[in-house]
Design a protein around this motif. Structure first.
Motif, PDB file in Angstrom:
ATOM      1  N   PHE A   1       0.836  -1.202   0.000  1.00  0.00           N
ATOM      2  CA  PHE A   1       0.000   0.000   0.000  1.00  0.00           C
ATOM      3  C   PHE A   1       0.873   1.255   0.000  1.00  0.00           C
ATOM      4  CE2 PHE A   1      -2.242   3.357   2.343  1.00  0.00           C
ATOM      5  CZ  PHE A   1      -3.348   3.519   1.513  1.00  0.00           C
ATOM      6  N   LEU A   2       1.922   1.252   0.840  1.00  0.00           N
ATOM      7  CA  LEU A   2       2.832   2.394   0.882  1.00  0.00           C
ATOM      8  C   LEU A   2       3.565   2.574  -0.438  1.00  0.00           C
ATOM      9  CD1 LEU A   2       4.351   2.022   4.467  1.00  0.00           C
ATOM     10  CD2 LEU A   2       2.678   3.715   3.679  1.00  0.00           C
TER      11      LEU A   2
ATOM     12  N   TYR B   1       2.393   1.796  -3.352  1.00  0.00           N
ATOM     13  CA  TYR B   1       1.396   2.319  -4.286  1.00  0.00           C
ATOM     14  C   TYR B   1       1.143   3.803  -4.049  1.00  0.00           C
ATOM     15  CZ  TYR B   1      -3.195   3.056  -6.387  1.00  0.00           C
ATOM     16  OH  TYR B   1      -4.246   3.549  -7.109  1.00  0.00           O
ATOM     17  N   LYS B   2       0.965   4.184  -2.791  1.00  0.00           N
ATOM     18  CA  LYS B   2       0.609   5.565  -2.472  1.00  0.00           C
ATOM     19  C   LYS B   2       1.791   6.531  -2.505  1.00  0.00           C
ATOM     20  CE  LYS B   2      -3.794   5.568  -1.709  1.00  0.00           C
ATOM     21  NZ  LYS B   2      -4.698   6.375  -2.514  1.00  0.00           N
ATOM     22  N   MET B   3       2.972   6.070  -2.087  1.00  0.00           N
ATOM     23  CA  MET B   3       4.092   6.982  -1.924  1.00  0.00           C
ATOM     24  C   MET B   3       5.176   6.811  -2.982  1.00  0.00           C
ATOM     25  SD  MET B   3       4.382   6.738   2.192  1.00  0.00           S
ATOM     26  CE  MET B   3       5.576   8.046   2.356  1.00  0.00           C
ATOM     27  N   ASP B   4       5.006   5.863  -3.882  1.00  0.00           N
ATOM     28  CA  ASP B   4       5.974   5.609  -4.945  1.00  0.00           C
ATOM     29  C   ASP B   4       7.396   5.479  -4.382  1.00  0.00           C
ATOM     30  OD1 ASP B   4       6.612   5.113  -7.611  1.00  0.00           O
ATOM     31  OD2 ASP B   4       7.148   7.213  -7.972  1.00  0.00           O
TER      32      ASP B   4
END
Length: 124
Positions: A34-35, A37-40
């Motif tokens: 998830f991180l 995906y969200k924070m690249d």
């Protein structure tokens, strides 16, 4: 030939410890994904996250097996960490059919898993 109660208890402790370790691994990998995906996140951050997951999971597995074992907890934790690594290696071989990477990475991962399990067993 029947197994003694002592052998069944040891196998049960090891399986519970590994189950706890892999449950934590799964949950933490979902958070890392998830991180990512969200924070690249870059490759170094992901690699550090995976190492942190291995260590955290084996420490928790060591705690679980140490609580159940009672005596020689660090040895049981060490065994739990080593078996965690062995199962991880078998899964990697099953999925990729090869071991890509340097021997240094394998040895370092093994040492981190064993050390994590040992520390978990000692603090249990």
């Amino acid at each position: 030939m029947e197994k003694s109660g002592r052998e069944n208890g040891a196998v049960s402790r090891i399986l519970k410890s590994l189950l706890a370790s892999y449950a934590i691994t799964g949950m933490m990998l979902l958070v890392l994904a998830f991180l990512l995906y969200k924070m690249d996140l870059d490759e170094k951050a992901v690699s550090a996250g995976i190492i942190a997951i291995y260590v955290t999971a084996t420490v928790i597995g060591g705690i679980v097996i140490g609580k159940m074992a009672g005596s020689r907890r660090f040895v049981w934790g060490m065994l739990s960490g080593a078996l965690y690594f062995a199962l991880l290696l078998l899964i990697t071989l099953g999925v990729y059919r090869t071991l890509d990477g340097s021997m240094t990475n394998f040895v370092m991962t093994f040492l981190l898993c064993v050390a994590g399990g040992t520390v978990g067993g000692m603090i249990s």
